[in-house]
Design a protein around this motif. Sequence first.
Motif, short mmCIF file in Angstrom:
data_model
loop_
_atom_site.label_atom_id
_atom_site.label_comp_id
_atom_site.label_asym_id
_atom_site.label_seq_id
_atom_site.Cartn_x
_atom_site.Cartn_y
_atom_site.Cartn_z
N UNK A 1 31.48 4.27 -25.81
CA UNK A 1 31.36 5.71 -25.66
C UNK A 1 32.30 6.33 -26.70
N UNK A 2 31.70 6.87 -27.75
CA UNK A 2 32.50 7.28 -28.90
C UNK A 2 32.67 8.79 -28.97
N UNK A 3 32.83 9.45 -27.81
CA UNK A 3 32.92 10.92 -27.87
C UNK A 3 34.14 11.39 -28.66
N UNK A 4 35.19 10.53 -28.72
CA UNK A 4 36.37 10.90 -29.51
C UNK A 4 36.01 11.07 -30.99
N UNK A 5 35.04 10.31 -31.45
CA UNK A 5 34.66 10.40 -32.87
C UNK A 5 33.94 11.71 -33.17
N UNK A 6 33.24 12.25 -32.17
CA UNK A 6 32.52 13.52 -32.39
C UNK A 6 33.51 14.64 -32.70
N UNK A 7 34.73 14.52 -32.18
CA UNK A 7 35.76 15.54 -32.46
C UNK A 7 36.13 15.56 -33.94
N UNK A 8 35.87 14.46 -34.62
CA UNK A 8 36.11 14.43 -36.07
C UNK A 8 34.94 15.03 -36.84
N UNK A 9 33.88 15.41 -36.11
CA UNK A 9 32.69 15.94 -36.78
C UNK A 9 31.87 14.83 -37.42
N UNK A 10 32.02 13.61 -36.89
CA UNK A 10 31.29 12.46 -37.46
C UNK A 10 30.20 12.01 -36.50
N UNK A 11 28.98 11.94 -37.01
CA UNK A 11 27.89 11.35 -36.26
C UNK A 11 27.26 10.29 -37.14
N UNK A 12 27.20 9.04 -36.65
CA UNK A 12 26.59 8.00 -37.50
C UNK A 12 25.11 8.27 -37.74
N UNK A 13 24.63 7.86 -38.91
CA UNK A 13 23.23 8.14 -39.29
C UNK A 13 22.36 6.89 -39.27
N UNK A 14 22.96 5.72 -39.44
CA UNK A 14 22.17 4.50 -39.56
C UNK A 14 22.07 3.78 -38.22
N UNK A 15 21.17 2.80 -38.14
CA UNK A 15 21.01 2.02 -36.91
C UNK A 15 20.63 0.59 -37.25
N UNK A 16 21.13 -0.33 -36.45
CA UNK A 16 20.81 -1.75 -36.65
C UNK A 16 19.34 -2.05 -36.33
#
Length: 266
Positions: free
Chosen positions: A216-231
């Motif tokens: 659960x990476x909600x802390x990363x959203x605070x940086x304004x980062x959303x990953x774009x790629x997927x495995x």
Amino acid sequence: PRLQRLLLTGAAGGLGKVLRERLAGLAQVLRVSDIAALGEARGAHEEVVPCDLSDKQAVDALLAGCDAIVHLGGVSVERPFEEILEANIKGIFNVYEAARRHGVKRVVFASSNHVIGFYEQTEKLDANVLRRPDGYYGLSKSFGEDMAQFYFDRYGIETVSIRIGSSFPEPLNRRMMSTWLSYDDLTALIEKSLFTPQVGHAVVYGASANKDVWWDNHAAAKLGWTPKDSSEAFRAKVEAQPPVAPTDPNAIYQGGAFTAQGPFGD
Ligand code: NAI
Ligand code: 15L
């Protein structure tokens, strides 16, 4: 460029080689460093400074004049404690001490999923869970995160600790379908980690937008980062590999095979 001089440690490594190209535009000067060969400077924007991270004086000189650090240097796999102690544990201390002495205010620390490697793959974790390092390597990254917190609380040096999953050109096995972080997503995350104001010490997971995530990476959203790629793009290729036995650590633990390495030297 937004920075005057950015230091990249571990610049001769797998991720360092990629980021040496990709971070070049962020600073007037990119200072690249490693204990391994780095070749010549690639133009006026680069400084090449070889350095052993376990050498306190050398690290002090390395940070002089830098305004931020992307710290990738160190042992990146499970190894005997004595090796990890030099490169990772003494190394991270030397980096923060030099940052304090030279007034460097922002660090991006390459932490690792191996700080939580003994959680099972069925568990979903956020960045606040109790750490469960899966070896000396994971312990050194756990110490690095504590070091980052201490240097923020005591001296106001800000850090984003990125618990990188598996950052390679593509996921190499079934486990990495969950842990994979593309180079594009990594680059964007590092950029946000360098420039988002007032992060304090933030801990985030570095994984792409994979389907079967454990974090659960909600802390990363605070940086304004959303990953774009997927495995998912690599699923057919990965699933063509022989199946993994359900008793294999790669099928049980988030840290996979790292949980079963060692003891060393007996
Ligand atoms: P790597 O092993 O290819 O690169 C690490 C670099 O650090 C090497 O070039 C090595 O020469 C250098 N180094 C080792 N000991 C040193 C010392 N005493 N002084 C100076 N330099 C030293 O590893 P990679 O994959 O590029 O990873 C970069 C960082 O990201 C590492 O800190 C690793 O722990 C972390 N990480 C990487 C992940 C990945 O999937 N690639 C996953 C999680 C964390
Ligand atoms: C790491 O921390 C290692 O540096 C990297 O080589 C991979 O093994 C990665 O974790 C992983 O867990 O896949």
